[in-house]
Scaffold this active site. Structure first.
Site, PDB file in Angstrom:
ATOM      1  N   GLY A 225       0.718  -1.150   0.038  1.00 49.28           N
ATOM      2  CA  GLY A 225      -0.062   0.032  -0.007  1.00 49.28           C
ATOM      3  C   GLY A 225       0.717   1.173  -0.146  1.00 49.28           C
ATOM      4  N   ARG A 298      -4.436   2.388 -16.301  1.00 43.76           N
ATOM      5  CA  ARG A 298      -4.867   3.039 -15.110  1.00 43.76           C
ATOM      6  C   ARG A 298      -5.625   4.430 -15.340  1.00 43.76           C
ATOM      7  NH1 ARG A 298      -1.771   4.914 -11.407  1.00 43.76           N
ATOM      8  NH2 ARG A 298      -2.860   3.955 -10.029  1.00 43.76           N
ATOM      9  N   TYR A 302      -9.319   4.315 -13.477  1.00 42.54           N
ATOM     10  CA  TYR A 302      -9.166   4.972 -12.042  1.00 42.54           C
ATOM     11  C   TYR A 302      -9.126   6.480 -12.407  1.00 42.54           C
ATOM     12  CZ  TYR A 302      -6.987   0.297 -10.929  1.00 42.54           C
ATOM     13  OH  TYR A 302      -6.743  -0.978 -10.656  1.00 42.54           O
ATOM     14  N   CYS A 327     -11.588   2.032 -29.781  1.00 44.45           N
ATOM     15  CA  CYS A 327     -12.597   3.001 -29.946  1.00 44.45           C
ATOM     16  C   CYS A 327     -13.543   3.051 -28.561  1.00 44.45           C
ATOM     17  CB  CYS A 327     -13.591   2.262 -31.111  1.00 44.45           C
ATOM     18  SG  CYS A 327     -13.330   0.416 -31.128  1.00 44.45           S
TER      19      CYS A 327
HETATM   20  N1  LLP Z   1      -1.052  -6.895  -0.293  1.00 43.07           N
HETATM   21  C1  LLP Z   1      -2.411  -7.378  -0.938  1.00 43.07           C
HETATM   22  C2  LLP Z   1      -3.222  -8.085  -0.072  1.00 43.07           C
HETATM   23  C3  LLP Z   1      -2.947  -6.366  -1.983  1.00 43.07           C
HETATM   24  O1  LLP Z   1      -4.191  -6.522  -2.298  1.00 43.07           O
HETATM   25  C4  LLP Z   1      -2.189  -5.477  -2.754  1.00 43.07           C
HETATM   26  C5  LLP Z   1      -2.557  -4.747  -3.704  1.00 43.07           C
HETATM   27  C6  LLP Z   1      -0.777  -5.323  -2.245  1.00 43.07           C
HETATM   28  C7  LLP Z   1      -0.204  -6.182  -1.207  1.00 43.07           C
HETATM   29  C8  LLP Z   1       0.161  -4.576  -2.932  1.00 43.07           C
HETATM   30  O2  LLP Z   1      -0.343  -2.951  -2.985  1.00 43.07           O
HETATM   31  P1  LLP Z   1       0.556  -1.798  -3.202  1.00 43.07           P
HETATM   32  O3  LLP Z   1       1.799  -1.924  -2.461  1.00 43.07           O
HETATM   33  O4  LLP Z   1       0.994  -2.236  -4.727  1.00 43.07           O
HETATM   34  O5  LLP Z   1      -0.309  -0.884  -3.182  1.00 43.07           O
HETATM   35  N2  LLP Z   1      -4.274  -1.810 -10.051  1.00 43.07           N
HETATM   36  C9  LLP Z   1      -4.389  -0.648  -8.936  1.00 43.07           C
HETATM   37  C10 LLP Z   1      -3.892  -1.288  -7.631  1.00 43.07           C
HETATM   38  C11 LLP Z   1      -4.491  -2.493  -6.974  1.00 43.07           C
HETATM   39  C12 LLP Z   1      -3.918  -2.896  -5.868  1.00 43.07           C
HETATM   40  C13 LLP Z   1      -4.458  -4.569  -5.272  1.00 43.07           C
HETATM   41  N3  LLP Z   1      -3.902  -4.934  -4.173  1.00 43.07           N
HETATM   42  C14 LLP Z   1      -3.661   0.574  -9.248  1.00 43.07           C
HETATM   43  O6  LLP Z   1      -3.400   0.429 -10.653  1.00 43.07           O
HETATM   44  O7  LLP Z   1      -3.832   1.385  -8.920  1.00 43.07           O
END
Ligand code: LLP
Length: 400
Positions: A225, A298, A302, A327
């Protein structure tokens, strides 16, 4: 300074470029932040699952956080030791659970009682004891985009504290389950520390109440996160992040696991696309490029903001949308951005595209997915070839 023009000429566009030195720096920054505690940085493979990226992180000592058996296989193939691999996810199939147990990875992270009972049954059939952790939903608002917020009860992830307790007691009494960890992940692209601290505190209290009934866990998994800078966000410093978490763990002997994805690879990556045309519709200016939403989703999904630059050009700017050939009106990379006048073949560089870029690409509109290039110690290497039309139709049959 990276010569994006030379890379675009050599490999073609659209193209992803990753700087592996940057990934190394990020890994080391985070690892150092947890100095003094046992810790495991389990890279969230979903952010960028290219085998070279995962193996680069494996060489640095990272583990892998996986959300499908395919990702577990990628991690193993990339040289991540099995004892550093975690399998998470809200909906694991029986065959995935079985494979993961056979692979003897560090743990399976469970998200419901129903799932626990499947894991128990499968472990019994295989004659093994499944190491598990339970994902707790601490009901904390992470203050991020609703699509990537996961720590509220209204989200599908994890179980509430009472259910978690029940699950731990059951697991502890089971011959085929071994509760070894606890997990939470409240969302992605987090830029505020307080929600993480609060969640950590809630979950650490649960660990203490489990200790009181002699359920002793080894791993405290704080999820991923950590946010990065796309625009002008103030982000969390790894040191402050680690301190906020460690500050909630006094008196507990736990290995901290964190699962960063975006933080590791996000700003180590760029997406390169070339200008095809410019046009003006009733005073509205469009720069049409050869990349599209299928390559980098993205912005469309989003409304995410990525910094864009027209490589080597500046001045005389006016607002324009950068759009792709797909398209759909949602096919854009940037809206109302001040951009210099562009010509056919000018190069547009989209920044912070290393995470959730290529991995979310599709073949929509029968568009081959881009190539991926790594910059390693001053050299560029192709780490995934551009798909061809033959790749796209290979699995299809004409039955008439
Ligand atoms: N751990 C779990 C349980 C997760 O669900 C996620 C991301 C992570 C770790 C890694 O999170 P990060 O460090 O990357 O924030 N496609 C979206 C992001 C989806 C994240 C899903 N889960 C985007 O492009 O912003």
């Amino acid at each position: 300074m990276i010569d994006f023009r030379a890379l675009a000429d050599k490999y073609g566009t659209p193209l992803y470029v990753y700087d592996f030195n940057h990934i190394t720096e990020r890994y080391e920054q985070l690892k150092k932040a947890f100095t003094g505690r046992k810790s495991l940085i389990a890279y969230a493979v979903k952010a960028n699952s290219n085998l070279s990226v995962v193996s680069h992180l494996a060489d640095l000592g990272a583990g892998a956080d996986c959300v499908s058996i395919g990702e577990v296989q990628r991690a193993l193939m990339s040289g991540v030791p099995k004892y550093r691999i975690i399998f998470s996810g809200v909906g694991k199939r029986d065959d995935e659970i079985e494979e993961a147990l056979k692979a003897d990875i560090l743990l399976l992270n469970l998200e419901s009682e129903a799932e626990m009972s499947r894991v128990e049954t499968i472990a019994e059939r295989l004659g093994v004891r499944a190491r598990i952790s339970i994902r707790v939903n601490p009901n904390i608002d992470p203050k991020t985009h609703p699509y990537i917020s996961t720590g509220l009860h209204e989200n599908k992830f994890g179980v509430d504290i009472e259910t978690a307790k029940r699950m731990y007691i059951h697991a502890n009494n089971s011959e085929h389950l071994e509760p070894v960890g606890i997990h939470f992940h409240i969302g992605s692209q987090l830029t505020e520390l307080e929600p993480i601290r609060e969640a950590s505190m809630i979950v650490a209290d649960l660990v203490r109440s489990l200790l009181a009934i002699r359920i002793e866990l080894k791993f405290f998994d704080v999820g991923g996160g950590l946010g990065i800078v796309y625009d002008d966000e103030t982000t969390i410093e790894p040191y402050d992040y680690a301190q906020a978490i460690l500050g909630t763990l006094h008196g507990l002997d736990l290995t901290v696991i964190c699962e960063p994805g975006r933080f590791m690879v996000g700003d180590a990556g760029w997406f390169l696309t070339r200008v095809l045309y410019e046009k003006v519709n009733e005073g509205k200016r469009f720069v049409i490029v050869d990349g599209a939403m299928n390559d980098l989703l993205r912005p469309s999904l989003y409304n995410a903001w990525h910094k864009v630059e027209v490589f080597g050009k500046s001045g005389n700017e006016s607002e324009a949308d950068i759009v792709g050939p797909v398209c759909e009106s949602g096919d854009f990379f940037a809206k109302d951005r001040p951009l210099p006048p562009t010509e056919h073949d000018d190069l547009v560089v989209v920044h912070s595209a290393g995470a959730y870029g290529f991995v979310m690409a599709s073949n929509y509109n029968t568009r081959p997915r881009p190539a991926e290039v790594a910059l390693v110690e001053g050299r560029d290497r192709c780490i995934r070839q551009r798909e061809t039309f033959e790749d796209l139709v290979r699995l299809e049959k004409m039955c008439l």
